[in-house]
Write an enzyme that holds these catalytic residues in place. Structure first.
Site, PDB file in Angstrom:
ATOM      1  N   HIS A 104     -12.947   2.543  -0.014  1.00  9.96           N
ATOM      2  CA  HIS A 104     -12.947   1.611   0.904  1.00  9.96           C
ATOM      3  C   HIS A 104     -13.508   0.386   0.753  1.00  9.96           C
ATOM      4  CE1 HIS A 104     -12.596   5.258   4.103  1.00  9.96           C
ATOM      5  NE2 HIS A 104     -11.317   4.808   3.554  1.00  9.96           N
ATOM      6  N   ARG A 108      -2.671  -2.169  -3.383  1.00  3.08           N
ATOM      7  CA  ARG A 108      -3.818  -1.385  -3.209  1.00  3.08           C
ATOM      8  C   ARG A 108      -3.782  -0.301  -4.220  1.00  3.08           C
ATOM      9  NH1 ARG A 108      -5.247   3.100   0.991  1.00  3.08           N
ATOM     10  NH2 ARG A 108      -7.628   3.409   0.583  1.00  3.08           N
ATOM     11  N   GLU A 128      -8.091  -5.446   5.679  1.00  2.35           N
ATOM     12  CA  GLU A 128      -7.878  -5.249   4.034  1.00  2.35           C
ATOM     13  C   GLU A 128      -6.899  -5.970   3.419  1.00  2.35           C
ATOM     14  OE1 GLU A 128      -9.149  -0.832   3.234  1.00  2.35           O
ATOM     15  OE2 GLU A 128      -8.495  -0.920   5.239  1.00  2.35           O
ATOM     16  N   ARG A 171     -10.747  15.364   6.546  1.00  4.39           N
ATOM     17  CA  ARG A 171     -11.683  15.572   5.351  1.00  4.39           C
ATOM     18  C   ARG A 171     -12.826  16.080   5.902  1.00  4.39           C
ATOM     19  NH1 ARG A 171     -10.595  10.048   2.957  1.00  4.39           N
ATOM     20  NH2 ARG A 171      -8.610  10.313   1.968  1.00  4.39           N
ATOM     21  N   ASN A 206       0.865  -1.214  -0.186  1.00  4.87           N
ATOM     22  CA  ASN A 206      -0.038  -0.080   0.036  1.00  4.87           C
ATOM     23  C   ASN A 206       0.855   1.179  -0.190  1.00  4.87           C
ATOM     24  OD1 ASN A 206      -1.856   2.115   0.311  1.00  4.87           O
ATOM     25  ND2 ASN A 206      -2.958   1.230   2.260  1.00  4.87           N
TER      26      ASN A 206
END
Length: 394
Positions: A176, A87, A378, A235, A7
């Site tokens: 996600h 990813r 994940e 965010r 990742n």
């Protein structure tokens, strides 16, 4: 069957070596502060950490150092792994399944950078570096947006000029997805049912919600980019688009400055000055009114999405919390579902207070909606997806 999961971010690379048979992480690590005078590489094997500090000029130097540490520990990635799973944040309309990477695929991922300028470029860089380091191993891209590719048109379509939207790839993609898919499948396994109507709440520094009917997503909170939806660590989440024009006209902020504001300096950080939930809690306990307001705004937005998805689904069977905040912040779970007994949602205070790395029920026995905490994984999901692609290579 070991798969290396990579990742890659702009100044860091996370990696994990996964045994896909039992889901065990054989090794995991982090390369960070890339491009700074003193970088850091951390490797964890068997619960023991090894760390080195040195100048890491670029991603290539960083991954090379990590692979050297793995080799010193007796792990030869060139012969010990069957695939490398990467990813990738945005697959656009092009990629909605795990995909074997070749030069053409890599170029297409790079071409999608306009949709995810903060994410796809470092994803591409990580792929380039890993392919150079491990040229004899298949590399597979697994996309954050893939799970939500088939959202109903009513959920994926923005109400703007359709020709403009088509020309520029503007739609709600969702993110996600790897986590939402993994967790919703784990919920089905845990409860022994495949027909569940679920709300999955992935709450971390980035946060998203999804409504899933019988394993199929019908709505999600993130949109064209990961900026839309819930309040997050840095965010803003949902915001009137008019704010952008207002800031451009009244504050003379250009696009990059507004982008920086909404993605990196808003959310909890913008309201309270911190984006770590543990620190936020300490500030609230100390009487910080800004921290309290930030928390209240966070919970208010979260409850709005829970309510909306209850209506979307019609019948709700399960609400599941996952990711860093969702798995560890009992107060967030309790406050986001407070007062919903009339909808069949009842939290058991004692169960909710338990800290565990296992999937667990936190609702009362009389609650008609089951509330769960299910840790996401994940890396395992990416590893297994990459493995399937490699097994199907002719």
């Amino acid at each position: 069957m070991s798969v290396l999961v990579v990742n890659s971010g702009s100044s860091s690379v996370k990696f994990q070596l996964v045994d896909t048979r039992n889901g065990e992480a054989l090794a995991s690590g982090l390369v960070e502060q890339i491009g700074e005078p003193e970088g850091r590489v951390v490797l964890e094997i068997g619960g023991e950490d090894t760390e080195i500090r040195r100048e890491i000029a670029d991603h290539g130097v960083g991954l090379a150092a990590a692979f050297e540490m793995l080799a010193d520990a007796g792990i030869d990635l060139g012969s010990d792994v069957t695939a490398v799973g990467h990813r990738v944040v945005h697959g656009g309309e092009v990629f909605y399944q795990p995909t074997l990477i070749d030069d053409a695929v890599l170029q297409q991922i790079s071409d999608l950078s306009s949709l995810a300028p903060l994410h796809n470029p470092p994803n591409v860089l990580g792929i380039e570096v890993a392919r150079a380091q491990l040229p004899g191993v298949p590399h597979v891209a697994v996309f954050d947006t893939a799970f939500f590719h088939s959202l109903p048109a009513a959920a994926s379509t923005y109400a703007i000029d359709r020709d403009v939207a088509k020309a520029h790839g503007i739609r709600r993609y969702g993110f996600h997805g790897t986590s939402h898919e993994y967790v919703s499948q784990r919920v089905a396994e845990f409860l022994g049912r495949s027909d569940l109507n679920q709300i999955v709440l992935h709450l971390g520094n980035g946060a998203s919600a999804s409504a899933i009917a019988g394993g199929v997503p019908i709505d999600t909170s993130m949109g064209l980019t990961p900026l839309e939806g819930l309040v997050m660590g840095t965010r803003s989440g949902d915001i009137d688009p008019g704010v952008v024009m207002h800031l451009r006209r009244s504050a003379d902020m250009d696009v990059d400055a507004i982008d920086q504001l909404l993605n990196r300096a808003s959310g909890l950080k913008g309201l309270a000055g911190v984006n770590d939930f543990r620190v936020l809690g300490q500030h609230i306990a100390g009487g910080d009114e800004n921290a309290r307001l930030a928390y209240d705004v966070y919970i208010h937005r979260l409850r709005k999405y829970i309510g909306a998805y209850m209506i979307d689904l019609g019948r709700l069977d399960v609400i599941t919390f996952t990711a860093g905040v969702g798995e560890n912040a009992a107060n967030v779970r309790a406050d986001s579902l407070a007062g919903l007994e009339g909808f069949g949602i009842e939290i058991d205070e004692t169960r909710n207070a338990v800290r565990s790395k296992e999937a667990r029920v936190i609702s009362t026995d009389s609650s008609t909606v089951t509330v769960l905490v299910v840790p996401t994984n994940e890396e395992l999901a990416i590893a297994r997806a990459a493995e399937i692609v490699v097994q199907n290579i002719d």
